[in-house]
Write a protein that holds these residues in place. Structure first.
Motif, PDB file in Angstrom:
ATOM      1  N   ARG A 126       0.865  -1.199   0.000  1.00 14.43           N
ATOM      2  CA  ARG A 126       0.000   0.000   0.000  1.00 14.43           C
ATOM      3  C   ARG A 126       0.888   1.231   0.000  1.00 14.43           C
ATOM      4  NH1 ARG A 126      -5.033   1.685   3.872  1.00 14.43           N
ATOM      5  NH2 ARG A 126      -6.060   1.573   1.863  1.00 14.43           N
ATOM      6  N   ILE A 128       0.955   5.210   0.453  1.00  9.20           N
ATOM      7  CA  ILE A 128       0.057   6.112   1.174  1.00  9.20           C
ATOM      8  C   ILE A 128       0.580   7.541   1.079  1.00  9.20           C
ATOM      9  CG2 ILE A 128      -1.007   6.592   3.427  1.00  9.20           C
ATOM     10  CD1 ILE A 128      -0.121   3.650   4.175  1.00  9.20           C
ATOM     11  N   TYR A 130      -0.354  11.254   2.826  1.00 10.89           N
ATOM     12  CA  TYR A 130      -1.184  12.009   3.779  1.00 10.89           C
ATOM     13  C   TYR A 130      -1.528  13.311   3.079  1.00 10.89           C
ATOM     14  CZ  TYR A 130      -0.423   8.113   6.687  1.00 10.89           C
ATOM     15  OH  TYR A 130      -0.448   6.820   7.143  1.00 10.89           O
ATOM     16  N   MET A 146      -4.262   8.743   9.961  1.00 12.27           N
ATOM     17  CA  MET A 146      -4.744   7.355  10.000  1.00 12.27           C
ATOM     18  C   MET A 146      -5.012   7.022  11.471  1.00 12.27           C
ATOM     19  SD  MET A 146      -2.968   3.890   8.498  1.00 12.27           S
ATOM     20  CE  MET A 146      -3.007   4.401   6.794  1.00 12.27           C
ATOM     21  N   HIS A 149      -4.763   1.842  15.327  1.00 13.39           N
ATOM     22  CA  HIS A 149      -5.054   0.471  14.904  1.00 13.39           C
ATOM     23  C   HIS A 149      -3.838  -0.427  15.152  1.00 13.39           C
ATOM     24  CE1 HIS A 149      -2.803   2.027  11.474  1.00 13.39           C
ATOM     25  NE2 HIS A 149      -2.570   0.778  11.101  1.00 13.39           N
ATOM     26  N   ASP A 151      -1.988  -3.727  12.904  1.00 14.04           N
ATOM     27  CA  ASP A 151      -2.078  -4.375  11.592  1.00 14.04           C
ATOM     28  C   ASP A 151      -2.582  -5.801  11.817  1.00 14.04           C
ATOM     29  OD1 ASP A 151      -1.240  -1.977  10.562  1.00 14.04           O
ATOM     30  OD2 ASP A 151       0.859  -2.585  10.393  1.00 14.04           O
ATOM     31  N   LEU A 158       7.567  -1.353   6.789  1.00 15.52           N
ATOM     32  CA  LEU A 158       7.123   0.016   6.487  1.00 15.52           C
ATOM     33  C   LEU A 158       8.288   0.933   6.145  1.00 15.52           C
ATOM     34  CD1 LEU A 158       4.561   1.917   6.736  1.00 15.52           C
ATOM     35  CD2 LEU A 158       5.375   2.432   9.033  1.00 15.52           C
ATOM     36  N   LEU A 166       3.904   9.504  12.483  1.00 15.20           N
ATOM     37  CA  LEU A 166       3.643   8.154  12.994  1.00 15.20           C
ATOM     38  C   LEU A 166       3.875   8.123  14.505  1.00 15.20           C
ATOM     39  CD1 LEU A 166       3.112   5.128  12.417  1.00 15.20           C
ATOM     40  CD2 LEU A 166       5.582   4.875  12.057  1.00 15.20           C
ATOM     41  N   HIS A 206      -0.579   1.664  16.594  1.00 12.65           N
ATOM     42  CA  HIS A 206      -0.018   2.869  15.986  1.00 12.65           C
ATOM     43  C   HIS A 206      -1.084   3.701  15.312  1.00 12.65           C
ATOM     44  CE1 HIS A 206       0.134  -0.425  13.068  1.00 12.65           C
ATOM     45  NE2 HIS A 206       0.160   0.457  12.071  1.00 12.65           N
ATOM     46  N   VAL A 208      -1.354   7.728  12.714  1.00 16.81           N
ATOM     47  CA  VAL A 208      -0.598   8.804  12.064  1.00 16.81           C
ATOM     48  C   VAL A 208      -1.325  10.117  12.297  1.00 16.81           C
ATOM     49  CG1 VAL A 208       0.385   9.682   9.922  1.00 16.81           C
ATOM     50  CG2 VAL A 208       0.327   7.216  10.331  1.00 16.81           C
ATOM     51  N   ARG A 220       3.812  14.049   3.872  1.00 15.03           N
ATOM     52  CA  ARG A 220       4.325  12.782   4.389  1.00 15.03           C
ATOM     53  C   ARG A 220       3.780  11.644   3.541  1.00 15.03           C
ATOM     54  NH1 ARG A 220       3.264   8.573   7.702  1.00 15.03           N
ATOM     55  NH2 ARG A 220       5.036   7.749   8.836  1.00 15.03           N
ATOM     56  N   SER A 222       4.167   7.158   2.861  1.00 17.42           N
ATOM     57  CA  SER A 222       4.708   5.915   3.400  1.00 17.42           C
ATOM     58  C   SER A 222       4.362   4.771   2.448  1.00 17.42           C
ATOM     59  CB  SER A 222       4.166   5.641   4.805  1.00 17.42           C
ATOM     60  OG  SER A 222       2.771   5.476   4.757  1.00 17.42           O
ATOM     61  N   PHE A 226       2.109  -5.504   3.959  1.00 19.32           N
ATOM     62  CA  PHE A 226       1.465  -6.313   4.990  1.00 19.32           C
ATOM     63  C   PHE A 226       1.622  -7.787   4.642  1.00 19.32           C
ATOM     64  CE2 PHE A 226      -0.888  -2.339   4.438  1.00 19.32           C
ATOM     65  CZ  PHE A 226      -0.785  -1.810   5.708  1.00 19.32           C
TER      66      PHE A 226
HETATM   67  O1  LIG Z   1       1.903   5.857   7.246  1.00 20.62           O
HETATM   68  C1  LIG Z   1       2.399   5.173   8.137  1.00 20.62           C
HETATM   69  O2  LIG Z   1       3.525   5.407   8.579  1.00 20.62           O
HETATM   70  C2  LIG Z   1       1.633   4.035   8.756  1.00 20.62           C
HETATM   71  C3  LIG Z   1       0.732   3.307   7.816  1.00 20.62           C
HETATM   72  C4  LIG Z   1      -0.027   2.221   8.503  1.00 20.62           C
HETATM   73  O3  LIG Z   1       0.004   2.083   9.694  1.00 20.62           O
HETATM   74  C5  LIG Z   1      -0.872   1.284   7.747  1.00 20.62           C
HETATM   75  O4  LIG Z   1      -1.074   1.497   6.544  1.00 20.62           O
HETATM   76  O5  LIG Z   1      -1.362   0.315   8.339  1.00 20.62           O
END
Ligand SMILES: O=C(O)CCC(=O)C(=O)O
Ligand SMILES: [Fe+2]
Length: 289
Positions: A126, A128, A130, A146, A149, A151, A158, A166, A206, A208, A220, A222, A226
């Motif tokens: 994924r 990502i 922000y 985010m 949660h 994972d 990551l 984060l 964690h 964000v 930002r 990322s 997973f």
């Molecule tokens: O953007 C991040 O550093 C964390 C992303 C994350 O926790 C996720 O996609 O499950």
């Protein structure tokens, strides 16, 4: 946005626009400010064709969708999008399998104890962003890139921009900012590691927050890989982690069921109360904003 919406999907592949997901619902928690997460993301993952195993569900091993990478209107940077993502996926999958072996060693269990459950692993890559424009004044303290949660599967590899945002919930009940070292990847332990070890290893809680410097939101990005294990695996706690002082904390779970309940939370906004109370209680005991 044109190209992005061509691969829009409300499933676990393709494009998720900003404010469409609500990650803390996967953990059974409403967000404190009532809104959705403001990230946007694009997902690829393992599909039925990759593994050639019969009986895998279409929903969890869904084919990928790709944006057009050729043609006049395609930006130059997009031309290698698919090649680059597939290369990242392959390397991260390889690394995840090494980490599973490392976990087996660290737990002093025979080789295969974990990897027997990751033969046709539900893996997702994924990317990502922000998505609040850099320079936007940060107004609401509880706005969330985010939500809180854990994972869902075994582990997450990551990469992230070296910009704050984060945060990880420590055993001390405090959310700690985390910025990766130059050139380093972060590894999250996911739900199955807490279950397998009876919480000798906790799954990484964690979230964000908007990356803010001098009151202004920063860019930002990322990239999360997973490694979530086999849909049909039943995961139970290792017998050696259970004794009189350490009674079992979790019942066995089928990975596909766990995954779908989580995704119904984050993607379809159906609050997930299925076995989320232990991690949710840790979040509720913390200062959420
Ligand atoms: O953007 C991040 O550093 C964390 C992303 C994350 O926790 C996720 O996609 O499950
Ligand atoms: Fe995460």
């Amino acid at each position: 946005m044109d190209i992005k919406m061509k691969v829009y999907s409300d499933t676990n592949r393709g494009y998720s626009p900003p404010n469409s997901e609500n990650t803390s619902l996967s953990l059974g928690l409403e967000s404190t400010y009532g809104g959705n997460d403001y990230f946007e993301a694009f997902n690829i993952g393992s599909d039925q064709e990759m593994y050639q195993v019969s009986g895998l569900s279409e929903l969890l091993y869904e084919p990928n969708t790709w944006p057009p990478t050729e043609g006049d209107r395609v930006p130059e940077g997009m031309k290698r999008f698919r090649v680059n993502l597939e290369r990242w996926y392959e390397k991260a999958a390889y690394l995840s399998r090494i980490l599973i072996r490392v976990f087996e060693d660290a737990l002093e269990v025979p080789e295969g104890t974990l990897s027997q459950h990751t033969k046709h692993s539900m893996d997702v890559l994924r990317i990502i962003n922000y998505a609040l424009p850099p320079g936007t004044p940060a107004i609401r303290e509880d706005e969330m890139g985010m939500g809180e949660h854990t994972d869902y599967g075994f582990l997450t590899v990551l990469w992230a921009d070296r910009v704050p945002g984060l945060q990880i919930l420590g055993r001390d009940g405090i959310w700690h900012d985390l910025v990766p070292e130059e050139g380093a990847l972060l590894v999250n332990l996911a739900d199955m590691m807490a279950r397998i070890t009876n919480e000798q290893w906790l799954s990484t809680l964690h979230r964000v927050k908007p990356p803010v410097v001098d009151g202004l939101i920063q860019r930002r990005r990322s990239v999360a890989f997973f490694h979530d294990g086999d849909e049909d695996a039943i995961i139970s706690t290792l017998p050696k982690m259970i004794d009189e002082e350490h009674p079992p904390l979790y019942k066995p779970v089928r990975l596909g069921d766990h995954q779908l309940a989580k995704l119904r939370g984050s993607k379809s906004h159906v609050i997930n109360k299925q076995n989320t109370e232990r991690e949710a209680a840790r979040v509720l005991a913390s200062k959420r904003t």
